[in-house]
Design a protein around this motif. Structure first.
Motif, PDB file in Angstrom:
ATOM      1  N   VAL A  90       8.482  -5.548   5.669  1.00  0.00           N
ATOM      2  CA  VAL A  90       7.528  -5.057   6.134  1.00  0.00           C
ATOM      3  C   VAL A  90       7.244  -5.139   7.518  1.00  0.00           C
TER       4      VAL A  90
ATOM      5  N   ARG B  43       1.631  -4.379  -1.528  1.00  0.00           N
ATOM      6  CA  ARG B  43       2.402  -3.944  -0.522  1.00  0.00           C
ATOM      7  C   ARG B  43       1.551  -3.028   0.102  1.00  0.00           C
TER       8      ARG B  43
ATOM      9  N   VAL C  22       1.515  -3.624   4.561  1.00  0.00           N
ATOM     10  CA  VAL C  22       2.051  -2.645   5.458  1.00  0.00           C
ATOM     11  C   VAL C  22       0.951  -2.276   6.405  1.00  0.00           C
TER      12      VAL C  22
ATOM     13  N   VAL D 276      10.002   2.609  -0.538  1.00  0.00           N
ATOM     14  CA  VAL D 276      10.003   1.206  -1.000  1.00  0.00           C
ATOM     15  C   VAL D 276      10.766   1.246  -2.263  1.00  0.00           C
TER      16      VAL D 276
END
Length: 339
Positions: free
Chosen positions: A174, A203, A207, A279
């Motif tokens: 990331v 996640r 980010v 991802v």
């Protein structure tokens, strides 16, 4: 890794309790232990209770090999997955099947999202396998109890695991992605997450935080499901709502494919006007045009680490919980045409 551990009638790998240990502790014959643990007739209720208490005290698990179940002696690995309709799942499953076959193991697959009774399926899986690998999510504690003494390796736990586990860590990737977007001149990114509205996923939070630390104010969009259909629908709305957006970071590759579809239908050039990132690193990302930039995780490595832990626990060489059976597999930024 060495070949699969082999059990004999009088010994178990790693010093685990055997049927003879239970018989001695309960003061009965081996045949009586067999009758008690398999629910057979011919013994009294009091004797059965005494045998089962001894078995529980010794953490004894009946050998499938002695009972001749399933395949007449082959080791069985249980794999718990979420949804075979998601391309991530069969890619992971194929890696586990391939590695298990190299070790002489069979694999029993349980798709708990598509099951009519997931609890019953997990319980049945535990009764027919020697070790279980898979995704437990919020049902972890309940399914752990259903599996009993069967060793468990949890994949990608979101909180501190109570069993052996393989964590998937995208944090470094990331950061690399955020640096790349800065260098590429992105100004108005959208994070297309899969979570409850107002609560980003792990996640998604990584980010968003990485972008904010670099001076961005990313828009956070929530998709009800991590599917291409939801990705396309949310991307279409975002393109209409955020006129200056120039990048999508999607929850996974499948969602990102939906974003690519929405951009194509809207006549938006990717990557000229909007960059798109997924991802997972699924192989299907190489089959679309433009090819999909992604934060990739090596699913072969995930399978390898998980099976290695499973074999170690089954052989008695590793404990069933704690730091010694925690492993981490990291993502990497895989730059392709879409970003």
């Amino acid at each position: 890794m060495a070949g699969p551990p082999r059990l004999t009638e009088g010994a178990a790998p790693g010093g685990r309790a055997t049927i003879l240990d239970v018989a001695a502790a309960a003061g009965v014959s081996r045949q009586t232990v067999t009758r008690a643990v398999n629910g057979l007739s011919g013994i009294s209720a009091a004797t059965k209770e005494r045998v089962l208490a001894a078995a529980e005290r010794l953490d004894y698990r009946p050998s499938r090999f002695g009972r001749g179940l399933v395949t007449g002696g082959d080791h069985q690995l249980g794999l718990v997955v979420n949804d075979l309709r998601n391309p991530y799942t069969p890619q992971l499953a194929s890696a586990v099947f391939r590695l298990a076959a190299e070790q002489g193991w069979n694999v029993m697959l349980a798709d708990v999202d598509l099951a009519s009774d997931a609890d019953r399926m997990v319980q049945a899986l535990g009764a027919q396998t020697d070790v279980v690998i898979g995704y437990l999510g919020t049902r972890r504690e309940r399914w752990n109890a259903l599996l009993g003494t069967v060793p468990m390796v949890e994949l990608d736990p979101h909180t501190e695991p109570s069993t052996a586990a393989v964590r998937l860590d995208p944090a470094d990737a990331v950061e690399a992605l955020a640096d790349h977007l800065v260098a590429a001149g992105v100004r108005h990114p959208v994070v297309l997450d899969h979570s409850e509205a107002g609560r980003p996923s792990v996640r998604g939070a990584l980010v968003t935080d990485a972008l904010r630390r670099r001076g961005y104010l990313p828009e956070l969009v929530h998709a009800a499901q991590a599917t291409a259909e939801c990705g396309a629908a949310e991307a279409t709305r975002a393109l209409a709502r955020f006129r200056r957006l120039d990048a999508f970071v999607a929850f996974n590759d499948v969602t990102a494919l939906g974003v690519l579809q929405a951009c194509r239908r809207a006549g938006v050039d990717v990557p000229g006007a909007v960059r798109v990132v997924g991802v997972d690193g699924l192989s299907l990302g190489e089959l679309v045009a433009p090819t999909l930039t992604t934060l990739a995780v090596d699913l072969d490595e995930v399978a390898r680490v998980a099976v290695d832990l499973a074999l170690g626990m089954l052989a008695g060489e590793l404990p069933r919980s704690g730091p010694e059976v925690q492993r981490t597999v990291r993502h990497r930024l895989l730059l392709r045409e879409s970003a």
